[in-house]
Enzyme design. Structure first.
Site, PDB file in Angstrom:
ATOM      1  N   GLU A 175       0.824  -1.261   0.067  1.00  0.00           N
ATOM      2  CA  GLU A 175      -0.160  -0.261  -0.022  1.00  0.00           C
ATOM      3  C   GLU A 175       0.680   1.913  -0.038  1.00  0.00           C
ATOM      4  O   GLU A 175       0.982   1.826   1.062  1.00  0.00           O
ATOM      5  CB  GLU A 175      -1.395  -0.138   1.177  1.00  0.00           C
ATOM      6  CG  GLU A 175      -2.093  -1.395   0.994  1.00  0.00           C
ATOM      7  CD  GLU A 175      -3.192  -1.931   2.076  1.00  0.00           C
ATOM      8  OE1 GLU A 175      -3.175  -0.393   2.896  1.00  0.00           O
ATOM      9  OE2 GLU A 175      -3.726  -3.057   2.222  1.00  0.00           O
ATOM     10  N   HIS A 377     -17.656 -10.700   6.800  1.00  0.00           N
ATOM     11  CA  HIS A 377     -16.199  -9.685   7.702  1.00  0.00           C
ATOM     12  C   HIS A 377     -14.982 -10.674   8.798  1.00  0.00           C
ATOM     13  O   HIS A 377     -15.885 -10.800   9.839  1.00  0.00           O
ATOM     14  CB  HIS A 377     -16.228  -8.298   7.581  1.00  0.00           C
ATOM     15  CG  HIS A 377     -14.719  -7.617   7.988  1.00  0.00           C
ATOM     16  ND1 HIS A 377     -14.905  -6.828   8.861  1.00  0.00           N
ATOM     17  CD2 HIS A 377     -13.989  -7.880   6.977  1.00  0.00           C
ATOM     18  CE1 HIS A 377     -13.685  -6.536   8.834  1.00  0.00           C
ATOM     19  NE2 HIS A 377     -12.665  -6.962   7.512  1.00  0.00           N
ATOM     20  N   GLU A 379     -11.840  -9.801  10.728  1.00  0.00           N
ATOM     21  CA  GLU A 379     -10.693  -8.666  10.549  1.00  0.00           C
ATOM     22  C   GLU A 379      -9.211  -9.820  11.113  1.00  0.00           C
ATOM     23  O   GLU A 379      -9.830 -10.429  12.489  1.00  0.00           O
ATOM     24  CB  GLU A 379     -10.245  -7.807  10.893  1.00  0.00           C
ATOM     25  CG  GLU A 379      -9.435  -6.999  11.358  1.00  0.00           C
ATOM     26  CD  GLU A 379      -8.288  -6.990  10.307  1.00  0.00           C
ATOM     27  OE1 GLU A 379      -8.814  -6.220   8.863  1.00  0.00           O
ATOM     28  OE2 GLU A 379      -6.943  -7.582  10.422  1.00  0.00           O
ATOM     29  N   GLU A 458      -5.084  -6.612   2.797  1.00  0.00           N
ATOM     30  CA  GLU A 458      -3.849  -6.866   3.207  1.00  0.00           C
ATOM     31  C   GLU A 458      -3.041  -8.505   2.243  1.00  0.00           C
ATOM     32  O   GLU A 458      -2.762  -9.355   3.669  1.00  0.00           O
ATOM     33  CB  GLU A 458      -3.811  -6.695   4.412  1.00  0.00           C
ATOM     34  CG  GLU A 458      -3.770  -5.438   4.984  1.00  0.00           C
ATOM     35  CD  GLU A 458      -5.225  -5.586   5.051  1.00  0.00           C
ATOM     36  OE1 GLU A 458      -6.033  -5.658   5.356  1.00  0.00           O
ATOM     37  OE2 GLU A 458      -5.707  -3.972   4.529  1.00  0.00           O
ATOM     38  N   GLU A 476      -7.009  -6.625  -2.326  1.00  0.00           N
ATOM     39  CA  GLU A 476      -6.855  -5.642  -1.799  1.00  0.00           C
ATOM     40  C   GLU A 476      -5.466  -5.465  -2.538  1.00  0.00           C
ATOM     41  O   GLU A 476      -5.370  -5.867  -3.929  1.00  0.00           O
ATOM     42  CB  GLU A 476      -7.013  -4.850  -0.775  1.00  0.00           C
ATOM     43  CG  GLU A 476      -6.511  -3.745  -0.736  1.00  0.00           C
ATOM     44  CD  GLU A 476      -6.926  -2.721   0.552  1.00  0.00           C
ATOM     45  OE1 GLU A 476      -5.736  -3.926   1.817  1.00  0.00           O
ATOM     46  OE2 GLU A 476      -6.917  -1.631   1.099  1.00  0.00           O
ATOM     47  N   GLU A 482      -9.468   3.312   0.563  1.00  0.00           N
ATOM     48  CA  GLU A 482     -10.023   3.524   2.628  1.00  0.00           C
ATOM     49  C   GLU A 482      -8.814   5.198   2.322  1.00  0.00           C
ATOM     50  O   GLU A 482      -8.694   5.837   3.300  1.00  0.00           O
ATOM     51  CB  GLU A 482      -9.454   2.407   2.662  1.00  0.00           C
ATOM     52  CG  GLU A 482      -8.307   2.098   2.020  1.00  0.00           C
ATOM     53  CD  GLU A 482      -7.817   1.040   3.410  1.00  0.00           C
ATOM     54  OE1 GLU A 482      -9.325   0.481   4.216  1.00  0.00           O
ATOM     55  OE2 GLU A 482      -6.506   0.430   3.161  1.00  0.00           O
TER      56      GLU A 482
HETATM   57  C1  NOJ Z   1      -7.898  -2.866   5.908  1.00  0.00           C
HETATM   58  C2  NOJ Z   1      -9.025  -3.018   4.786  1.00  0.00           C
HETATM   59  O1  NOJ Z   1      -8.169  -2.260   4.334  1.00  0.00           O
HETATM   60  C3  NOJ Z   1      -9.746  -1.914   5.148  1.00  0.00           C
HETATM   61  O2  NOJ Z   1     -11.216  -2.379   3.770  1.00  0.00           O
HETATM   62  C4  NOJ Z   1     -10.984  -3.017   6.204  1.00  0.00           C
HETATM   63  O3  NOJ Z   1     -11.981  -1.360   6.568  1.00  0.00           O
HETATM   64  C5  NOJ Z   1      -9.961  -2.552   7.548  1.00  0.00           C
HETATM   65  N1  NOJ Z   1      -8.919  -3.668   7.329  1.00  0.00           N
HETATM   66  C6  NOJ Z   1     -10.690  -3.403   8.756  1.00  0.00           C
HETATM   67  O4  NOJ Z   1     -10.661  -4.456   8.475  1.00  0.00           O
HETATM   68 CA    CA Z   2      -6.058  -1.917   3.731  1.00  0.00          CA
END
Ligand code: NOJ
Ligand code: CA
Length: 677
Positions: A175, A377, A379, A458, A476, A482
């Site tokens: 990124e 989702h 994370e 990521e 991504e 973002e």
């Molecule tokens: C990074 C991701 O690219 C983004 O889209 C997401 O909202 C945040 N992490 C939280 O998971």
């Molecule tokens: Ca990201």
């Protein structure tokens, strides 16, 4: 005397005076490969007589045995050719042509009692070259630890060649804002690594089919010599494997002009066919979601007064999606773990436990009634062991609630992925290490068992594995939208004119276009906001390919401009055919795409900070049809800094014989639907 002769002949032998060269050309004869064993294995490539890759090393080194390098000679070579057409279940085009000539070269070396050998398989297409190492079982080589790959890509006139590149082995993974420099100024860079020779020939170095191996970055060890530099494990070993094994394909896409790179299918052609069988459950689609609100601080992922992922908010998004025919609603921040320091501590995430104000059963049932899917989702915050331990239950829970797609996230600094070994010891790994390459693919194959598709954030860079695992639906792996909310700085106007020629050569990107309200921090070029016009936000849907596309802004901002929103509603995410029709890296780009199994065509055109006028022939349209061109373009006084919203929406009747003139504002764009009449 005798002695002298013997040593002289030994000297001559070790210098391999009988050096051999084998050659192969691409099907159209323009690309010529030459493989040589003088001193050590090497190759070089030319295009219509122009040197593309000068004599460059091949080979690799191991921790516990002799390297595949000096003294290895060509012991045999075999040629073959193939031409086939195969189909993508979803993609930029339905039918892909694979036409190549192949050369399999075996290198060997007699070393006292052993004969060591390795093979290099080269494939020459009209749009470039791929080659990979194939190492058979042999004495002294069973368990393998690779400590160096000698592959080089040596080029002419590195000071006169221009490269567009992002640094490798950095904290921010992929990124980064792209650097535009001469090749001489590049140190360690990620691939796709795209550069232009002084002659105008464009080249992109990348890899295909990265499976159970370290990712390749490139490192300029000597001026003009870009050397393969594989991302290591935390203990410094690059690749841990055993014979027999194959490396990923090292790829070199070659084109006389910039646009040619965009129309190349080389990466996909070098991947294995679909291994999942019937993938009709993998569904290209558009989605909205509880997402942007968190990035602009209107909501939070964690619990509290501003919690985004509440039952009522999710239902409100479902209503909006149903009204405007979006297939899914992404909900981030629904599961316990977001309170506190999740960024540095992925252990906190529980992937089966919703917050009290989010009723997953009620939301998914409501969605079902309205014909809208909940998009999952996860994370992980880079704690992949925590994720792996919960994966099976987490995917089963989502499957139970009809979820067909999960966005995963691996937010952690580069080199800071947490791997907990079987003794409980924590190791820090890179996102593009062999360990993580396997970890990402594991999530995709596990999800496939639940008929779930994965959109990785990521991620490991794409290397065309969507062909083999079509449920790896997007990812991504570059600066996305973002960064316009909070990046320092946000993405500059040229960013999306570089992405197609670099990141996008690897595959689809979940960029999440479509921000309509640029003013959340005020306009002006210093603040965080998309540094584009509104028309350019629409053009991104056609330019930046992904089978899933988000309408990323808040519903109220679309409700305030339904006329422009109509384009996002109309644009498909799955294509019969795609053609890049014009562009220069970092300046502008124009794509035309035809709807999968449909007659309509769509065009996206966008420019960097310079305003420019594009004259576009419509000869891609069906010659026997008339079309209504529904044009969304920058208004007369539009410019991205202070007047990004001015847009002209107009309709024209056109045929394949016509031309369209599209004036693009500074950081502007145009989006067109050609509706077949
Ligand atoms: C990074 C991701 O690219 C983004 O889209 C997401 O909202 C945040 N992490 C939280 O998971
Ligand atoms: Ca990201």
């Amino acid at each position: 005397m005798n002695k002298i002769i013997i040593s002289l002949s030994l000297l001559l032998f070790s210098n391999n005076i009988f050096a051999q060269t084998v050659e192969l050309s691409s099907p159209d004869g323009k690309i010529v490969l030459s493989v040589n064993d003088e001193g050590k294995p090497s190759y070089k490539i030319s295009l219509s007589g122009e040197s593309i890759i000068k004599t460059s090393c091949l080979g690799m080194a191991f921790k516990n045995t002799m390297p595949f390098s000096d003294g290895f000679t060509i012991s045999s070579s075999q040629e073959k050719s193939a031409k086939s057409v195969w189909q993508l279940p979803w993609g930029e085009r339905k039918n892909v042509t694979d036409h190549h000539n192949e050369l399999l070269v075996t290198f060997s070396k007699n070393d006292k009692s052993n004969t060591n050998k390795f093979k290099v398989r080269f494939r020459l297409f009209n749009d470039g070259v791929g080659f990979r190492y194939e190492v058979p079982k042999q004495e002294g080589l069973d368990q393998v630890e690779i400590i160096n790959e000698f592959t080089e890509f040596a080029i002419n006139d590195e000071k006169k060649a221009t490269a567009w590149w992002i640094p490798a082995r950095g904290w921010n993974r992929y990124e980064y804002i792209y650097n535009t420099t001469d090749v001489a100024s590049v140190d360690r860079a990620h691939t796709p690594f795209t550069f232009k020779l002084d002659s105008g020939t464009h080249i992109s170095i990348h890899e295909a089919a990265l499976v159970d191996y370290a990712a390749m970055t490139i490192n300029q060890k000597r001026p003009g010599v870009l050397k393969a530099d594989l991302t290591p494990w935390s203990d410094g070993i690059l690749v841990k494997t055993k014979t027999d094994f194959k490396s990923p394909w090292r790829t070199i896409q070659i084109s006389k002009d910039a646009v040619g790179l965009l129309n190349s299918d080389l990466i996909l052609n070098l991947n294995e066919p679909n291994k999942l069988g019937d993938v009709s459950w993998v569904e290209p689609a558009k989605y909205v979601g509880i997402w942007w609100g968190m990035h602009i601080n209107a909501n939070t992922w964690g619990s509290g007064a501003k919690h985004g992922a509440t039952t009522s908010e999710a239902m409100r998004y479902i209503d909006f999606a149903a009204e405007h025919e979006f297939a899914g609603v992404l909900v981030e921040g629904w599961n316990v773990g977001w309170d506190g320091d999740w960024f540095f501590n992925g252990d906190v995430f529980n992937f089966s436990k919703p917050y009290d104000d989010f009723d997953i059963a009620a939301v998914s049932a409501y969605g079902k009634k309205k014909g809208v899917q909940l998009i999952g989702h996860h994370e992980t915050s880079g704690n992949v062991t925590n994720y792996r331990n919960q994966m099976s239950d987490a995917y089963a829970l989502y499957e139970k609630h009809g979820v067909k797609q999960i966005k995963t996230g691996y937010v952690a600094d580069g080199g800071d992925i947490k791997r907990i070994d079987k003794n409980g010891i924590v190791h820090k790994e890179w996102h593009d290490s062999q360990f993580m390459v396997s970890e990402y693919l594991h999530s995709v194959t596990e999800a496939a068992k639940h008929k779930i598709s994965i959109n990785t954030h990521e991620p490991i860079k794409d290397t065309g594995l969507r062909r083999t695992y079509p449920n790896w639906i997007s990812r991504e792996g570059a600066r996305g939208q973002e960064f316009n909310a909070w990046g320092t700085p946000p993405n500059p106007p040229e960013h999306t004119t570089i992405l197609p020629f670099t990141r996008m050569l690897s595959g689809p990107m979940d960029f999440t276009p479509g921000i309509f309200d640029m003013s959340f921090n005020g306009l002006g070029d210093k603040s965080n906001r998309p540094q584009t016009t509104l028309s350019k936000q629409l053009a991104l849907y056609v330019v930046l390919y992904s089978p899933i596309q988000m309408a990323a802004d808040l519903p109220k901002n679309y409700q305030a401009n339904l006329a422009a929103f109509q384009f996002i509603k109309d644009v498909p995410t799955n294509w019969e055919e795609s053609k890049a029709i014009a562009g220069e890296v970092g300046e502008y780009v124009v794509f035309a795409r035809q709807k999968r199994d449909g007659d309509d065509w769509f065009v996206g055109a966008l420019t960097d900070e310079k305003a420019r006028t594009i004259t576009m022939k419509l000869d891609f349209l069906d010659k026997s049809k008339r079309y209504q061109a529904q044009i969304y373009r920058d208004g007369k006084n539009a410019e991205w800094i202070n007047n990004p919203y001015e847009m002209i929406i107009e309709n024209k009747i056109v045929t394949a014989k016509d031309e369209l003139i599209l004036p693009l504002a500074t950081s502007g764009g145009a989006a067109i639907r050609f509706k077949a009449l």
